[in-house]
Motif scaffolding. Structure first.
Motif, mmCIF file in Angstrom:
data_model
loop_
_atom_site.group_PDB
_atom_site.id
_atom_site.type_symbol
_atom_site.label_atom_id
_atom_site.label_comp_id
_atom_site.label_asym_id
_atom_site.label_seq_id
_atom_site.Cartn_x
_atom_site.Cartn_y
_atom_site.Cartn_z
ATOM 1 N N VAL A 4 -5.891 3.074 -7.092
ATOM 2 C CA VAL A 4 -6.033 4.256 -6.248
ATOM 3 C C VAL A 4 -4.692 4.977 -6.252
ATOM 4 O O VAL A 4 -3.667 4.390 -5.892
ATOM 5 N N ARG A 31 -17.599 5.134 -1.484
ATOM 6 C CA ARG A 31 -17.113 4.929 -0.111
ATOM 7 C C ARG A 31 -15.614 5.112 -0.089
ATOM 8 O O ARG A 31 -14.880 4.321 -0.697
ATOM 9 N N TYR A 33 -12.202 6.344 2.458
ATOM 10 C CA TYR A 33 -11.719 6.498 3.818
ATOM 11 C C TYR A 33 -10.348 7.161 3.788
ATOM 12 O O TYR A 33 -9.550 6.915 2.886
ATOM 13 N N VAL A 48 -14.639 9.075 7.084
ATOM 14 C CA VAL A 48 -15.392 8.134 6.275
ATOM 15 C C VAL A 48 -16.318 8.960 5.396
ATOM 16 O O VAL A 48 -17.145 9.727 5.907
ATOM 17 N N LEU A 50 -19.157 8.790 2.471
ATOM 18 C CA LEU A 50 -20.062 7.758 1.973
ATOM 19 C C LEU A 50 -20.968 8.209 0.839
ATOM 20 O O LEU A 50 -21.831 7.438 0.409
ATOM 21 N N LEU A 92 -13.462 1.606 -1.116
ATOM 22 C CA LEU A 92 -14.208 0.366 -0.967
ATOM 23 C C LEU A 92 -15.183 0.254 -2.122
ATOM 24 O O LEU A 92 -15.969 1.167 -2.370
ATOM 25 N N SER A 96 -16.762 -5.557 -4.041
ATOM 26 C CA SER A 96 -15.632 -6.272 -3.464
ATOM 27 C C SER A 96 -15.869 -6.570 -1.996
ATOM 28 O O SER A 96 -14.931 -6.844 -1.267
ATOM 29 N N GLY A 97 -17.088 -6.527 -1.560
ATOM 30 C CA GLY A 97 -17.370 -6.836 -0.165
ATOM 31 C C GLY A 97 -16.838 -5.756 0.731
ATOM 32 O O GLY A 97 -17.314 -4.624 0.700
ATOM 33 N N SER A 98 -15.809 -6.080 1.514
ATOM 34 C CA SER A 98 -15.290 -5.083 2.424
ATOM 35 C C SER A 98 -13.785 -4.901 2.271
ATOM 36 O O SER A 98 -13.115 -4.437 3.184
ATOM 37 N N ARG A 99 -13.272 -5.230 1.089
ATOM 38 C CA ARG A 99 -11.846 -5.072 0.839
ATOM 39 C C ARG A 99 -11.530 -3.605 0.612
ATOM 40 O O ARG A 99 -12.081 -2.975 -0.296
ATOM 41 N N LEU A 100 -10.630 -3.052 1.405
ATOM 42 C CA LEU A 100 -10.147 -1.694 1.175
ATOM 43 C C LEU A 100 -8.955 -1.746 0.219
ATOM 44 O O LEU A 100 -8.044 -2.558 0.412
ATOM 45 N N PHE A 102 -5.933 0.564 -0.930
ATOM 46 C CA PHE A 102 -5.243 1.760 -0.449
ATOM 47 C C PHE A 102 -4.453 2.443 -1.560
ATOM 48 O O PHE A 102 -3.942 1.783 -2.485
ATOM 49 N N TYR B 35 -4.384 -7.331 6.730
ATOM 50 C CA TYR B 35 -3.695 -6.582 5.683
ATOM 51 C C TYR B 35 -2.200 -6.723 5.945
ATOM 52 O O TYR B 35 -1.776 -7.042 7.062
ATOM 53 N N PHE B 45 -4.585 -5.601 1.047
ATOM 54 C CA PHE B 45 -5.597 -6.485 1.622
ATOM 55 C C PHE B 45 -5.188 -7.945 1.452
ATOM 56 O O PHE B 45 -4.698 -8.360 0.389
ATOM 57 N N GLU B 56 -13.851 -12.872 1.695
ATOM 58 C CA GLU B 56 -13.118 -12.442 0.513
ATOM 59 C C GLU B 56 -11.621 -12.618 0.771
ATOM 60 O O GLU B 56 -11.172 -12.477 1.903
#
Lengths: 112, 114
Positions: A4, A31, A33, A48, A50, A92, A96-100, A102, B35, B45, B56
């Motif tokens: 990113v 997704r 943010y 957010v 989506l 997201l 990767s599930g819910s790993r953000l 950045f 984090y 993360f 995770e």
């Protein structure tokens, strides 16, 4: 691996001016943010996004998402000093599930 | 408005010591995260936690790290045998659901390893 990237990393602007911060990401995602961080403080959720074409506005800030181009923008209209902060985009991945993940952040300074 | 709270706000520890960072997520949230942000760098993360187990973890989250939800309200991050490079701001976050909801962040714990 998801990358990113934000640009610019540093932005100094005059009050009353408009500017756009860009967030590019390397892997398909719908997704995204945006967060704001004041020095020494936590991350405040701004937007957010989506789906492709999503546009959200709050005050002088407007965020959009183009999933085909893997690009989100944060547009600042008629900047005021109170908007001075660091702005992060975060992506997201469904896989990767819910790993953000950045971006590096854009440090915005609005000068009177 | 409900918020994520973290304690302590600043922790100073000698290298090699163990630290426990504490978090109280928002009460009706189901997903919890840690984090970290090394000074001047981006947010990274560490781990996510759901239904009383890790869902995770990143490559940073090695055997030195562990998380626990010891009761119905607290969520902790333990770092064993701290190293100088563990110095960072550690943020706890929580969300009501998975990816469609924003993650709400606490004010962070600044960890300084001497």
């Amino acid at each position: 691996e998801l990358k990113v990237e934000q640009n610019p990393l540093f932005l100094s602007m005059q009050e009353g001016k408009n500017y756009t911060i860009y967030c590019n990401y390397s892997t398909t995602s719908d997704r995204l943010y945006w967060y704001r961080q004041d020095p020494g403080k936590s991350l405040e959720s701004l937007f957010v996004l989506l789906s492709n074409g999503a546009v959200k506005q709050e005050g002088r800030l407007m965020a959009s998402l183009d999933t085909k181009a893997r690009l989100s923008t944060l547009h600042i209209t008629a900047a005021v000093h109170d908007l001075s902060a660091t702005y992060f985009c975060a992506v997201l991945l469904e896989t990767s599930g819910s790993r953000l993940t950045f971006g590096e952040g854009t440090q915005l300074t609005v000068n009177p | 408005e409900p918020e994520v709270t973290q304690t302590p706000s600043h922790q100073v520890t000698q290298m090699g010591q163990e630290v426990i960072l504490r978090c109280v997520p928002i009460s009706n949230h189901l997903y919890f995260y840690w984090y970290r942000q090394i000074l001047g760098q981006k947010v990274e993360f560490l781990v996510s936690f759901y239904n009383n187990e890790i869902s995770e973890k990143s490559e940073i989250f090695d055997d030195q790290f562990s998380v626990e939800r010891p009761d119905g309200s607290n969520f902790t991050l333990k770092i064993r045998s701290t190293k100088l490079e563990d110095s960072a701001m550690y943020f706890c976050a929580s969300s009501h659901a998975g990816g469609n909801q924003p993650q709400h962040f606490g004010d962070g714990t600044r960890l300084s390893i001497l």
